[in-house]
Design a protein around this motif. Structure first.
Motif, PDB file in Angstrom:
ATOM      1  N   HIS A 122      42.054  47.718  33.388  1.00 32.69           N
ATOM      2  CA  HIS A 122      43.214  46.840  33.521  1.00 32.69           C
ATOM      3  C   HIS A 122      42.733  45.388  33.583  1.00 32.69           C
ATOM      4  O   HIS A 122      41.681  45.095  34.148  1.00 32.69           O
ATOM      5  CB  HIS A 122      44.010  47.186  34.781  1.00 32.69           C
ATOM      6  CG  HIS A 122      44.842  48.416  34.627  1.00 32.69           C
ATOM      7  ND1 HIS A 122      45.210  49.199  35.693  1.00 32.69           N
ATOM      8  CD2 HIS A 122      45.381  49.005  33.525  1.00 32.69           C
ATOM      9  CE1 HIS A 122      45.941  50.229  35.256  1.00 32.69           C
ATOM     10  NE2 HIS A 122      46.054  50.125  33.947  1.00 32.69           N
ATOM     11  N   ASN A 123      43.521  44.491  33.005  1.00 34.24           N
ATOM     12  CA  ASN A 123      43.033  43.125  32.832  1.00 34.24           C
ATOM     13  C   ASN A 123      42.634  42.447  34.146  1.00 34.24           C
ATOM     14  O   ASN A 123      41.717  41.622  34.167  1.00 34.24           O
ATOM     15  CB  ASN A 123      44.090  42.262  32.110  1.00 34.24           C
ATOM     16  CG  ASN A 123      45.264  41.906  33.006  1.00 34.24           C
ATOM     17  OD1 ASN A 123      46.035  42.772  33.413  1.00 34.24           O
ATOM     18  ND2 ASN A 123      45.401  40.627  33.329  1.00 34.24           N
ATOM     19  N   ASP A 124      43.300  42.796  35.247  1.00 32.42           N
ATOM     20  CA  ASP A 124      42.958  42.152  36.513  1.00 32.42           C
ATOM     21  C   ASP A 124      41.612  42.609  37.062  1.00 32.42           C
ATOM     22  O   ASP A 124      41.070  41.977  37.977  1.00 32.42           O
ATOM     23  CB  ASP A 124      44.067  42.348  37.561  1.00 32.42           C
ATOM     24  CG  ASP A 124      44.378  43.798  37.861  1.00 32.42           C
ATOM     25  OD1 ASP A 124      44.399  44.614  36.923  1.00 32.42           O
ATOM     26  OD2 ASP A 124      44.633  44.123  39.038  1.00 32.42           O
ATOM     27  N   HIS A 125      41.050  43.671  36.501  1.00 30.91           N
ATOM     28  CA  HIS A 125      39.735  44.148  36.945  1.00 30.91           C
ATOM     29  C   HIS A 125      38.604  43.768  35.997  1.00 30.91           C
ATOM     30  O   HIS A 125      37.443  43.805  36.397  1.00 30.91           O
ATOM     31  CB  HIS A 125      39.756  45.670  37.135  1.00 30.91           C
ATOM     32  CG  HIS A 125      40.580  46.098  38.313  1.00 30.91           C
ATOM     33  ND1 HIS A 125      40.039  46.503  39.507  1.00 30.91           N
ATOM     34  CD2 HIS A 125      41.921  46.152  38.489  1.00 30.91           C
ATOM     35  CE1 HIS A 125      41.016  46.794  40.366  1.00 30.91           C
ATOM     36  NE2 HIS A 125      42.166  46.585  39.757  1.00 30.91           N
ATOM     37  N   ASP A 159      41.365  51.360  41.700  1.00 30.00           N
ATOM     38  CA  ASP A 159      42.782  51.576  41.982  1.00 30.00           C
ATOM     39  C   ASP A 159      43.141  53.054  42.027  1.00 30.00           C
ATOM     40  O   ASP A 159      44.305  53.425  41.838  1.00 30.00           O
ATOM     41  CB  ASP A 159      43.646  50.853  40.940  1.00 30.00           C
ATOM     42  CG  ASP A 159      43.605  49.338  41.090  1.00 30.00           C
ATOM     43  OD1 ASP A 159      42.904  48.853  41.996  1.00 30.00           O
ATOM     44  OD2 ASP A 159      44.260  48.653  40.284  1.00 30.00           O
ATOM     45  N   ALA A 206      36.859  40.398  38.641  1.00 29.00           N
ATOM     46  CA  ALA A 206      38.287  40.078  38.568  1.00 29.00           C
ATOM     47  C   ALA A 206      38.510  38.571  38.548  1.00 29.00           C
ATOM     48  O   ALA A 206      38.039  37.861  39.439  1.00 29.00           O
ATOM     49  CB  ALA A 206      39.008  40.694  39.762  1.00 29.00           C
ATOM     50  N   ASN A 229      42.640  40.577  44.034  1.00 29.04           N
ATOM     51  CA  ASN A 229      41.716  41.681  43.750  1.00 29.04           C
ATOM     52  C   ASN A 229      40.493  41.611  44.644  1.00 29.04           C
ATOM     53  O   ASN A 229      39.987  40.523  44.947  1.00 29.04           O
ATOM     54  CB  ASN A 229      41.233  41.616  42.297  1.00 29.04           C
ATOM     55  CG  ASN A 229      42.236  42.148  41.311  1.00 29.04           C
ATOM     56  OD1 ASN A 229      43.327  41.599  41.161  1.00 29.04           O
ATOM     57  ND2 ASN A 229      41.879  43.223  40.624  1.00 29.04           N
ATOM     58  N   PHE A 248      48.127  40.461  36.856  1.00 31.80           N
ATOM     59  CA  PHE A 248      47.992  41.756  36.191  1.00 31.80           C
ATOM     60  C   PHE A 248      49.093  41.828  35.145  1.00 31.80           C
ATOM     61  O   PHE A 248      50.259  41.549  35.448  1.00 31.80           O
ATOM     62  CB  PHE A 248      48.135  42.895  37.200  1.00 31.80           C
ATOM     63  CG  PHE A 248      48.357  44.258  36.591  1.00 31.80           C
ATOM     64  CD1 PHE A 248      47.454  44.773  35.669  1.00 31.80           C
ATOM     65  CD2 PHE A 248      49.464  45.016  36.924  1.00 31.80           C
ATOM     66  CE1 PHE A 248      47.655  46.029  35.098  1.00 31.80           C
ATOM     67  CE2 PHE A 248      49.676  46.272  36.360  1.00 31.80           C
ATOM     68  CZ  PHE A 248      48.762  46.772  35.443  1.00 31.80           C
ATOM     69  N   THR A 300      54.195  40.903  33.968  1.00 27.83           N
ATOM     70  CA  THR A 300      53.083  40.187  34.589  1.00 27.83           C
ATOM     71  C   THR A 300      53.365  40.055  36.081  1.00 27.83           C
ATOM     72  O   THR A 300      54.479  39.705  36.475  1.00 27.83           O
ATOM     73  CB  THR A 300      52.904  38.789  33.962  1.00 27.83           C
ATOM     74  OG1 THR A 300      52.681  38.925  32.561  1.00 27.83           O
ATOM     75  CG2 THR A 300      51.708  38.074  34.572  1.00 27.83           C
TER      76      THR A 300
END
Length: 210
Positions: free
Chosen positions: A67-70, A148, A43, A26, A15, A21
């Protein structure tokens, strides 16, 4: 037809936001039957998600927030399957941090109903962790997918850009605590819980949010 079921996959990656970072695991949720499905939060790993889908038709890649991790694997999964990537438009600024050259294919809106395998998922706009954060409530499955917004033990983080603590508390109080206590909360990270299990100690968070 037996109707939709919920499948769970964990993918790992990073993330990144505000110059930092972090390594994260996920939860990826697949809702469907033997012929069709939707993915909630693509993810990190499009290959792993595609393998879990098998030969099923993917109807949509639904993003609880950007968010980038999702959303990291969302474009790749969409390209492989032809499924549209759906996102609440309030999260476009976050999306463009990760995918500046590729817009989502469609918008999510509060109250919108998505149907897969005869099962309805109702979009609940729950801003706070991110401006366009949504939860997906499936009453027939007795579950809500909270991304989240709500975890086992409390609300999602609000310490970074595009987030706001009083806003997430209002979203949880007004939208999620209104659901039946037995509703299973399937989260973006970590263990599942229930609305009833979280309600007692959410009162403390709500007091802080005023």
């Amino acid at each position: 037809m037996a109707g939709a079921r919920v499948e769970h996959l964990v993918t790992s990656g990073t993330f990144a936001l505000d110059g930092g970072t972090w390594d994260v695991d996920n939860n990826v949720w697949i809702v469907g039957d033997d012929s069709e499905a939707v993915v909630i939060d693509a993810a990190h790993d499009a290959d792993a998600i595609a393998a879990a889908l098998g030969g099923r038709t993917l109807r949509a890649v639904i993003s609880t927030h950007a968010h980038n991790d999702h959303v990291g694997a969302a474009p790749a999964l969409a390209e492989r399957t032809g499924a549209p990537v759906l996102l609440h438009p309030d999260d476009l600024p976050l999306w463009r941090l990760t995918h500046p050259d590729r817009e989502p294919d469609g918008e999510l809106a509060d109250g919108q109903v998505l149907t897969v395998a005869g099962t309805e998922l109702t979009v609940l706009h729950t801003p706070g962790h991110a401006p366009g954060a949504v939860c997906l409530y499936a009453p027939a499955l007795g579950t809500v997918f909270t991304g989240d917004t709500l975890f086992q033990g409390g609300p999602g983080a609000t310490g970074r850009s595009f987030s706001d603590f009083p806003t997430i508390i209002a979203s949880i109080r007004d939208r999620l605590l209104a659901l039946p206590p037995g509703t299973v909360v399937r989260t973006g990270h970590g263990e599942s819980t229930t609305i009833g299990a979280e309600a007692p100690h959410l009162a403390e968070w709500i007091d802080r949010g005023h």
